[in-house]
Design a protein around this motif. Structure first.
Motif, PDB file in Angstrom:
ATOM      1  N   ASN A  46       0.829  -1.204   0.000  1.00 54.96           N
ATOM      2  CA  ASN A  46       0.000   0.000   0.000  1.00 54.96           C
ATOM      3  C   ASN A  46       0.862   1.253   0.000  1.00 54.96           C
ATOM      4  OD1 ASN A  46      -2.482  -1.508   0.356  1.00 54.96           O
ATOM      5  ND2 ASN A  46      -1.756  -1.894   2.425  1.00 54.96           N
ATOM      6  N   PRO A  47       0.400   2.322  -0.654  1.00 52.64           N
ATOM      7  CA  PRO A  47       1.109   3.600  -0.542  1.00 52.64           C
ATOM      8  C   PRO A  47       1.057   4.080   0.907  1.00 52.64           C
ATOM      9  CG  PRO A  47      -0.571   3.681  -2.265  1.00 52.64           C
ATOM     10  CD  PRO A  47      -0.772   2.413  -1.503  1.00 52.64           C
ATOM     11  N   PHE A  48       1.979   4.964   1.256  1.00 54.16           N
ATOM     12  CA  PHE A  48       1.990   5.508   2.611  1.00 54.16           C
ATOM     13  C   PHE A  48       0.705   6.284   2.873  1.00 54.16           C
ATOM     14  CE2 PHE A  48       6.840   5.937   2.001  1.00 54.16           C
ATOM     15  CZ  PHE A  48       7.015   4.597   2.273  1.00 54.16           C
ATOM     16  N   ASN A  49       0.295   6.299   4.129  1.00 57.58           N
ATOM     17  CA  ASN A  49      -0.842   7.078   4.590  1.00 57.58           C
ATOM     18  C   ASN A  49      -0.634   8.543   4.185  1.00 57.58           C
ATOM     19  OD1 ASN A  49      -2.178   8.859   6.682  1.00 57.58           O
ATOM     20  ND2 ASN A  49      -2.973   6.871   7.325  1.00 57.58           N
ATOM     21  N   SER A  64      19.178  -2.973  -1.148  1.00 62.35           N
ATOM     22  CA  SER A  64      19.109  -1.595  -1.608  1.00 62.35           C
ATOM     23  C   SER A  64      17.644  -1.218  -1.654  1.00 62.35           C
ATOM     24  CB  SER A  64      19.734  -1.447  -2.994  1.00 62.35           C
ATOM     25  OG  SER A  64      21.134  -1.594  -2.929  1.00 62.35           O
ATOM     26  N   LEU A  65      17.355   0.079  -1.521  1.00 62.74           N
ATOM     27  CA  LEU A  65      15.957   0.510  -1.482  1.00 62.74           C
ATOM     28  C   LEU A  65      15.750   1.749  -2.322  1.00 62.74           C
ATOM     29  CD1 LEU A  65      15.255   3.163   0.571  1.00 62.74           C
ATOM     30  CD2 LEU A  65      16.307   1.561   2.157  1.00 62.74           C
ATOM     31  N   GLN A  66      14.482   1.971  -2.660  1.00 62.78           N
ATOM     32  CA  GLN A  66      14.071   3.181  -3.359  1.00 62.78           C
ATOM     33  C   GLN A  66      12.703   3.594  -2.848  1.00 62.78           C
ATOM     34  OE1 GLN A  66      12.856   2.848  -7.485  1.00 62.78           O
ATOM     35  NE2 GLN A  66      13.614   4.903  -7.943  1.00 62.78           N
ATOM     36  N   VAL A  67      12.559   4.882  -2.536  1.00 55.96           N
ATOM     37  CA  VAL A  67      11.264   5.450  -2.167  1.00 55.96           C
ATOM     38  C   VAL A  67      10.753   6.199  -3.385  1.00 55.96           C
ATOM     39  CG1 VAL A  67      10.049   7.034  -0.629  1.00 55.96           C
ATOM     40  CG2 VAL A  67      11.938   5.648   0.264  1.00 55.96           C
ATOM     41  N   ALA A  68       9.557   5.828  -3.873  1.00 55.35           N
ATOM     42  CA  ALA A  68       8.980   6.439  -5.075  1.00 55.35           C
ATOM     43  C   ALA A  68       7.509   6.053  -5.165  1.00 55.35           C
ATOM     44  CB  ALA A  68       9.724   5.956  -6.322  1.00 55.35           C
ATOM     45  N   THR A  69       6.786   6.635  -6.099  1.00 55.89           N
ATOM     46  CA  THR A  69       5.384   6.258  -6.280  1.00 55.89           C
ATOM     47  C   THR A  69       5.275   4.855  -6.874  1.00 55.89           C
ATOM     48  OG1 THR A  69       5.348   7.413  -8.407  1.00 55.89           O
ATOM     49  CG2 THR A  69       4.498   8.608  -6.494  1.00 55.89           C
ATOM     50  N   GLY A  89      12.545  10.957   6.156  1.00 53.92           N
ATOM     51  CA  GLY A  89      11.441  11.884   5.959  1.00 53.92           C
ATOM     52  C   GLY A  89      10.888  11.715   4.558  1.00 53.92           C
ATOM     53  N   VAL A  90       9.571  11.754   4.424  1.00 58.43           N
ATOM     54  CA  VAL A  90       8.927  11.626   3.113  1.00 58.43           C
ATOM     55  C   VAL A  90       7.892  12.739   2.946  1.00 58.43           C
ATOM     56  CG1 VAL A  90       9.294   9.130   2.923  1.00 58.43           C
ATOM     57  CG2 VAL A  90       7.218   9.968   3.997  1.00 58.43           C
ATOM     58  N   ALA A  91       7.666  13.124   1.705  1.00 58.29           N
ATOM     59  CA  ALA A  91       6.674  14.154   1.398  1.00 58.29           C
ATOM     60  C   ALA A  91       5.274  13.607   1.681  1.00 58.29           C
ATOM     61  CB  ALA A  91       6.791  14.577  -0.061  1.00 58.29           C
ATOM     62  N   VAL A  92       4.486  14.355   2.426  1.00 53.75           N
ATOM     63  CA  VAL A  92       3.140  13.901   2.777  1.00 53.75           C
ATOM     64  C   VAL A  92       2.221  13.953   1.556  1.00 53.75           C
ATOM     65  CG1 VAL A  92       3.325  14.572   5.199  1.00 53.75           C
ATOM     66  CG2 VAL A  92       2.422  16.193   3.554  1.00 53.75           C
ATOM     67  N   GLY A  93       1.279  13.025   1.525  1.00 52.73           N
ATOM     68  CA  GLY A  93       0.242  13.024   0.506  1.00 52.73           C
ATOM     69  C   GLY A  93       0.699  12.658  -0.896  1.00 52.73           C
ATOM     70  N   GLN A  94       1.889  12.085  -1.052  1.00 46.23           N
ATOM     71  CA  GLN A  94       2.416  11.788  -2.384  1.00 46.23           C
ATOM     72  C   GLN A  94       2.166  10.351  -2.838  1.00 46.23           C
ATOM     73  OE1 GLN A  94       3.915  14.239  -4.415  1.00 46.23           O
ATOM     74  NE2 GLN A  94       2.878  15.409  -2.821  1.00 46.23           N
ATOM     75  N   ARG A  95       1.493   9.541  -1.998  1.00 47.25           N
ATOM     76  CA  ARG A  95       1.190   8.140  -2.344  1.00 47.25           C
ATOM     77  C   ARG A  95       2.465   7.350  -2.628  1.00 47.25           C
ATOM     78  NH1 ARG A  95      -3.216   6.797  -0.509  1.00 47.25           N
ATOM     79  NH2 ARG A  95      -3.664   5.281  -2.107  1.00 47.25           N
ATOM     80  N   LEU A  96       3.497   7.587  -1.807  1.00 42.78           N
ATOM     81  CA  LEU A  96       4.789   6.926  -1.980  1.00 42.78           C
ATOM     82  C   LEU A  96       4.771   5.504  -1.446  1.00 42.78           C
ATOM     83  CD1 LEU A  96       7.068   9.889  -0.867  1.00 42.78           C
ATOM     84  CD2 LEU A  96       6.707   9.062  -3.204  1.00 42.78           C
TER      85      LEU A  96
END
Length: 107
Positions: A46-49, A64-69, A89-96
């Protein structure tokens, strides 16, 4: 052995009396997901809340990791070692989402 990553999502950091921020995520987490990347690259289901601004990542194997949509991690991306824990830290509301791939070059 299954190659696993646990991802916990947090909305904010803890504020001490007097309002000074400290580098501790405020419990309980908004959500937790376990990612099994034993068979190859895999990401959180699931994408982040929408309120998530901090994630905590714990892995049991080098990866290895990647944070993205739509993450598509490769071994040239952000490495993590066995039993590492990272806060990001991640950008809120970006469905990452966060994706993982085994990386035996990084142990």
């Amino acid at each position: 052995m299954a190659l696993l990553a646990t991802v916990s999502e947090y909305q904010s950091i803890l504020l001490m009396v007097g309002g000074q921020p400290i580098q501790i995520a405020l419990e309980p987490p908004l959500a937790e997901q376990v990612v099994d990347f034993t068979g190859g690259a895999a990401s959180t289901q699931n994408p982040f809340n929408d309120a998530t601004s901090i994630i905590r990542i714990k892995v049991n194997a080098p990866c290895s990791l990647q944070v993205a949509t739509a993450p598509s991690p490769t071994t040239s991306m952000q490495p993590m070692g066995t039993s590492d824990i990272e806060f990001k830290g991640v950008a809120v509301g970006q469905r990452l989402k966060v994706g993982f791939v085994s990386n035996t070059n990084y142990a």
